[in-house]
Write a protein that holds these residues in place. Structure first.
Motif, PDB file in Angstrom:
ATOM      1  N   ASP A 109       0.859  -1.180   0.000  1.00  0.00           N
ATOM      2  CA  ASP A 109       0.000   0.000   0.000  1.00  0.00           C
ATOM      3  C   ASP A 109       0.893   1.227   0.000  1.00  0.00           C
ATOM      4  O   ASP A 109       1.998   1.201   0.568  1.00  0.00           O
ATOM      5  CB  ASP A 109      -0.903   0.033   1.237  1.00  0.00           C
ATOM      6  N   VAL A 110       0.437   2.285  -0.623  1.00  0.00           N
ATOM      7  CA  VAL A 110       1.173   3.543  -0.617  1.00  0.00           C
ATOM      8  C   VAL A 110       0.772   4.341   0.611  1.00  0.00           C
ATOM      9  O   VAL A 110      -0.412   4.450   0.935  1.00  0.00           O
ATOM     10  CB  VAL A 110       0.889   4.347  -1.904  1.00  0.00           C
ATOM     11  N   GLU A 111       1.762   4.870   1.325  1.00  0.00           N
ATOM     12  CA  GLU A 111       1.493   5.680   2.512  1.00  0.00           C
ATOM     13  C   GLU A 111       0.608   6.858   2.147  1.00  0.00           C
ATOM     14  O   GLU A 111       0.795   7.507   1.121  1.00  0.00           O
ATOM     15  CB  GLU A 111       2.800   6.202   3.116  1.00  0.00           C
ATOM     16  N   GLN A 112      -0.375   7.127   3.017  1.00  0.00           N
ATOM     17  CA  GLN A 112      -1.260   8.262   2.815  1.00  0.00           C
ATOM     18  C   GLN A 112      -1.241   9.132   4.060  1.00  0.00           C
ATOM     19  O   GLN A 112      -1.284   8.628   5.179  1.00  0.00           O
ATOM     20  CB  GLN A 112      -2.686   7.795   2.526  1.00  0.00           C
ATOM     21  N   TYR A 113      -1.203  10.422   3.840  1.00  0.00           N
ATOM     22  CA  TYR A 113      -1.115  11.367   4.947  1.00  0.00           C
ATOM     23  C   TYR A 113      -2.354  12.259   4.968  1.00  0.00           C
ATOM     24  O   TYR A 113      -3.041  12.433   3.961  1.00  0.00           O
ATOM     25  CB  TYR A 113       0.144  12.230   4.818  1.00  0.00           C
ATOM     26  N   HIS A 114      -2.612  12.833   6.133  1.00  0.00           N
ATOM     27  CA  HIS A 114      -3.717  13.773   6.322  1.00  0.00           C
ATOM     28  C   HIS A 114      -5.060  13.144   5.950  1.00  0.00           C
ATOM     29  O   HIS A 114      -5.910  13.759   5.304  1.00  0.00           O
ATOM     30  CB  HIS A 114      -3.502  15.052   5.494  1.00  0.00           C
ATOM     31  N   LEU A 115      -5.231  11.894   6.322  1.00  0.00           N
ATOM     32  CA  LEU A 115      -6.483  11.215   6.042  1.00  0.00           C
ATOM     33  C   LEU A 115      -7.513  11.535   7.107  1.00  0.00           C
ATOM     34  O   LEU A 115      -7.194  11.699   8.286  1.00  0.00           O
ATOM     35  CB  LEU A 115      -6.278   9.696   5.991  1.00  0.00           C
ATOM     36  N   SER A 116      -8.775  11.613   6.687  1.00  0.00           N
ATOM     37  CA  SER A 116      -9.845  11.714   7.672  1.00  0.00           C
ATOM     38  C   SER A 116     -10.053  10.343   8.307  1.00  0.00           C
ATOM     39  O   SER A 116      -9.868   9.314   7.654  1.00  0.00           O
ATOM     40  CB  SER A 116     -11.137  12.182   6.988  1.00  0.00           C
ATOM     41  N   ASN A 117     -10.415  10.344   9.570  1.00  0.00           N
ATOM     42  CA  ASN A 117     -10.630   9.097  10.303  1.00  0.00           C
ATOM     43  C   ASN A 117      -9.395   8.204  10.220  1.00  0.00           C
ATOM     44  O   ASN A 117      -9.476   7.003   9.935  1.00  0.00           O
ATOM     45  CB  ASN A 117     -11.863   8.373   9.757  1.00  0.00           C
ATOM     46  N   ALA A 118      -8.217   8.791  10.467  1.00  0.00           N
ATOM     47  CA  ALA A 118      -6.942   8.077  10.307  1.00  0.00           C
ATOM     48  C   ALA A 118      -6.839   6.886  11.252  1.00  0.00           C
ATOM     49  O   ALA A 118      -6.253   5.862  10.902  1.00  0.00           O
ATOM     50  CB  ALA A 118      -5.777   9.036  10.529  1.00  0.00           C
ATOM     51  N   LYS A 119      -7.397   7.011  12.466  1.00  0.00           N
ATOM     52  CA  LYS A 119      -7.286   5.924  13.440  1.00  0.00           C
ATOM     53  C   LYS A 119      -8.003   4.672  12.955  1.00  0.00           C
ATOM     54  O   LYS A 119      -7.483   3.555  13.078  1.00  0.00           O
ATOM     55  CB  LYS A 119      -7.852   6.381  14.790  1.00  0.00           C
ATOM     56  N   ALA A 120      -9.197   4.850  12.382  1.00  0.00           N
ATOM     57  CA  ALA A 120      -9.946   3.699  11.867  1.00  0.00           C
ATOM     58  C   ALA A 120      -9.226   3.078  10.685  1.00  0.00           C
ATOM     59  O   ALA A 120      -9.166   1.852  10.543  1.00  0.00           O
ATOM     60  CB  ALA A 120     -11.355   4.124  11.460  1.00  0.00           C
ATOM     61  N   LYS A 121      -8.642   3.905   9.819  1.00  0.00           N
ATOM     62  CA  LYS A 121      -7.907   3.389   8.663  1.00  0.00           C
ATOM     63  C   LYS A 121      -6.662   2.629   9.108  1.00  0.00           C
ATOM     64  O   LYS A 121      -6.301   1.611   8.518  1.00  0.00           O
ATOM     65  CB  LYS A 121      -7.542   4.533   7.724  1.00  0.00           C
TER      66      LYS A 121
END
Length: 231
Positions: A109-121
């Motif tokens: 997977d490619v790292e993603q930053y500044h995601l909404s709901n990061a904890k669930a992801k």
């Protein structure tokens, strides 16, 4: 009175004819000869670049993008088979590399930053990592840009250290001893030589440290007289 009935019957006939024509026009299949289509983007430019990078890292191997887990894994054993299949249906990886036998070896997977709901992801990523590890597929996070990645040769060398042992394909006949080992989850509890536990998701920085850890582990396994002295 008779004329009124005649007029009413004509009106009803016209309404029925109109309804029939409307139904036929909307249910009759078109030949499609006049249909036109527009191509949609399958991969982003960044994904295309990463796909080329992975092809350079794994020459001669099949590298696939955007693959659901249900298309690359099957449930080998589960307390609740239906729930286990549902987990496969709801998860996917950005890239997967297959071995010569067509089975997946590495998933990315490619790292993603500044995601909404990061904890669930993050929780979902950990579940994905655990699922893939039980199948002997090493899961890693890639940097979000090939300019942040090591050279393909260096990356492949580190991945060789991170490879996981794979379970016996289910179509092969298991011996009673192998079935016993499967029941007690011997493979699922096996930690690879890298020391990463099932709850950990390996990123690029962790992967790049494997060479040093491997050398240090081999040094500890040597007799004291043969150990290299760093200090």
């Amino acid at each position: 009175m008779f004329a009124l009935w005649i007029a009413l019957m004509v009106v009803l006939a016209l309404v029925a004819l109109g309804a029939w024509l409307y139904y036929r026009r909307n249910t009759e299949k078109s030949s499609g000869r006049d249909d036109r289509y527009t191509p949609e983007r399958v991969l982003t430019p960044e994904q295309v670049q990463m796909l080329d990078y992975l092809h350079d890292t794994f020459p001669g191997h099949v590298v696939l993008p955007n693959l659901p887990l249900k298309d690359m894994l099957s449930v080998r054993r589960a307390a609740d088979h239906k729930t286990a299949q549902e987990r496969l249906r709801t998860q996917k990886v950005d890239f997967v590399v297959c071995g010569e036998d067509g089975r997946p070896q590495f998933a990315f997977d490619v790292e993603q930053y500044h995601l909404s709901n990061a904890k669930a992801k993050e929780h979902q990523v950990k579940i994905k990592n655990r699922i893939l590890k039980t199948a002997g597929v090493r899961f890693l996070l890639l940097k979000n840009g090939i300019h942040r990645m090591p050279s393909p040769d260096d990356f492949r060398a580190q991945l060789n250290l991170a490879a996981l042992p794979q379970p016996k394909p289910k179509e092969e006949v298991e011996t009673p001893q192998q079935r016993l080992e499967s029941r007690i989850s011997e493979f699922d509890q096996l930690y690879p030589a890298t020391g990463f536990r099932d709850s950990e998701v390996m990123g690029l920085s962790g992967l790049m440290n494997l060479g040093e850890e491997d050398a240090e582990r081999q040094n500890r396994q040597r007799p004291p007289s043969q150990r290299s002295r760093a200090h």
